[in-house]
Motif scaffolding. Structure first.
Motif, short mmCIF file in Angstrom:
data_model
loop_
_atom_site.label_atom_id
_atom_site.label_comp_id
_atom_site.label_asym_id
_atom_site.label_seq_id
_atom_site.Cartn_x
_atom_site.Cartn_y
_atom_site.Cartn_z
N ASP A 85 33.72 46.70 45.09
CA ASP A 85 32.93 45.72 45.83
C ASP A 85 32.39 44.65 44.89
OD1 ASP A 85 29.89 46.42 45.17
OD2 ASP A 85 31.03 48.29 45.34
N ALA A 86 31.97 43.54 45.46
CA ALA A 86 31.56 42.38 44.67
C ALA A 86 30.36 42.69 43.78
CB ALA A 86 31.23 41.21 45.60
N ARG A 87 29.43 43.48 44.27
CA ARG A 87 28.24 43.79 43.48
C ARG A 87 28.60 44.58 42.23
NH1 ARG A 87 22.68 46.47 45.95
NH2 ARG A 87 21.44 46.33 44.03
N GLY A 109 28.50 36.81 39.18
CA GLY A 109 28.43 36.93 40.63
C GLY A 109 29.43 36.04 41.33
N ARG A 154 32.58 37.41 43.64
CA ARG A 154 32.72 37.01 45.05
C ARG A 154 34.07 36.33 45.28
NH1 ARG A 154 27.25 35.80 44.13
NH2 ARG A 154 27.73 33.60 43.71
N VAL A 193 36.84 38.98 45.51
CA VAL A 193 36.83 39.69 46.80
C VAL A 193 37.37 38.80 47.91
CG1 VAL A 193 35.32 40.72 48.53
CG2 VAL A 193 34.99 41.26 46.11
N GLU A 194 37.05 37.51 47.87
CA GLU A 194 37.53 36.58 48.89
C GLU A 194 39.05 36.42 48.82
OE1 GLU A 194 36.07 35.07 51.38
OE2 GLU A 194 34.10 35.92 50.96
N ARG A 222 33.38 44.77 50.64
CA ARG A 222 32.71 43.55 50.22
C ARG A 222 31.30 43.85 49.77
NH1 ARG A 222 35.46 38.91 51.52
NH2 ARG A 222 37.27 39.24 52.84
#
Length: 345
Positions: A153-155, A171, A175, A178-179, A345
């Motif tokens: 996941d992004a985090r 960050g 993101r 993931v996109e 996500r």
């Protein structure tokens, strides 16, 4: 001829393909003798092992990369019984040496990080200088870098980039990964390097490529390099004889911080036991520091090998005190999210 240019003890084999960083300084601090047994925890192309053998000592060499093990068989034959080469992780160096019949040794050397051999082979996926599979695994086991960027996941990805790569735009990069990955998974090094270039861009005054920190972070995470380093330092403490020497060469601040803290903590008397007890046991130092501060390459070495520019050598000499339990958090080994094979996500 050894990597240091010396001929000795029948270990010839021609000039090495790789120049070991701070070789003369490593040998000076390690002080190998003909009756000694030494562990080279990061064999690579055998530069340190070759130089130790040239001093007449025996060597137990370890590498988690099967390519390095295969490439070292010629040196094993030349050493005629004085070199034992084992595939494995240096975090288990004490167990590997004990299994080879050596419950205690006279010295341990560790060269932390990725080797030139790995960086220069496109199919290993360590470098974005060459297009290759996004792999980065030193030993071939466990999740690859592609598995990590396509599943985490992004985090979690942002924490990996921030902590292990010290990437300021961690960050935003996480993101963007993931996109984009739902449409096109990241399979090749050029895919991730291209995204990093687009998201991070070229910063004013920054001489490195925008993907450098992200690639570093993924490599360290995939191979658990900082956890392995902490465990290797503790293993060296357990197996070194009194008077034995531990020499560590690191290449970036995260590694050097762990080594520095380890030696600083181990060279001081420490209170043990519970703070609730009326008297705490004082644990004596397990190492004496060898020199003040790190040893760094000189101008002559930097001219020969620019990759040595960030290297730092730290060393310690083992005392007679018993080994202490190892506290990874206190040594600065960061806590990171575990890998989970799920897309979120």
């Amino acid at each position: 001829m050894s990597a240091g240019g010396e001929v000795g003890n029948g270990i010839v084999g021609g000039p090495p393909r790789h120049v070991s960083v701070l070789l003369d300084e490593v040998i000076e601090h390690l002080a190998p003798t003909p009756d000694g047994v030494f562990i080279d925890g990061t064999f690579g192309l055998g530069g340190y092992s070759r130089a130790i053998l040239a001093r007449g000592a025996e060597v137990i060499a370890i590498d988690r990369d099967p390519t390095a093990i295969a490439g070292g068989q010629g040196l094993v034959a030349e050493a005629v019984g004085r070199l034992i080469l084992r595939e494995g992780r240096f975090s288990a160096l004490d167990a590997i040496a004990a299994d080879a019949g050596f419950p205690a040794v006279d010295g341990v050397v560790l060269d932390i990080g990725v080797s030139s051999m790995q960086l220069d082979e496109a199919e290993r996926g360590f470098s974005f200088r060459f297009d290759g599979p996004l792999d980065m695994r030193m030993g071939g086991e466990g999740p690859s870098a592609a598995d990590v960027v396509n599943a985490m996941d992004a985090r979690s990805l942002a924490r990996i980039f921030s902590v292990l790569g010290e990437e300021k735009r961690a960050g935003a990069l996480a993101r963007a990964i993931v996109e984009d990955r739902d449409e096109t998974p990241f399979i090749r090094t050029k895919d991730l390097a291209g995204l990093a270039e687009r998201v991070i861009g070229k910063r004013a005054g920054d001489a490195i490529h925008p993907a450098t920190r992200a690639f570093q972070a993924l490599r360290i995470y995939v191979n658990r390099e900082l956890d392995e380093l902490g465990d290797a330092l503790a293993a060296a403490e357990r197996i070194l004889k009194p008077g034995g020497r531990l020499v560590v060469v690191s290449f970036h601040s995260l590694e050097d911080r762990i080594v520095k803290r380890f030696f600083a903590e181990r060279s001081e008397e420490r209170a043990g036991g519970s703070r609730h007890l009326p008297e705490a046991t004082i644990a004596p130092p397990t190492f004496r520091l060898a020199g003040r501060g790190p040893v760094v390459p000189g101008e002559e070495e930097l001219c020969r090998n620019p990759r040595a520019r960030s290297a730092k050598l730290r060393a310690g000499i083992r005392t007679e005190a018993p080994a202490r339990p190892f506290d990874a958090a206190a040594a600065g080994v960061p806590s990171l999210p575990p890998f989970k094979l799920e897309r979120s996500r």
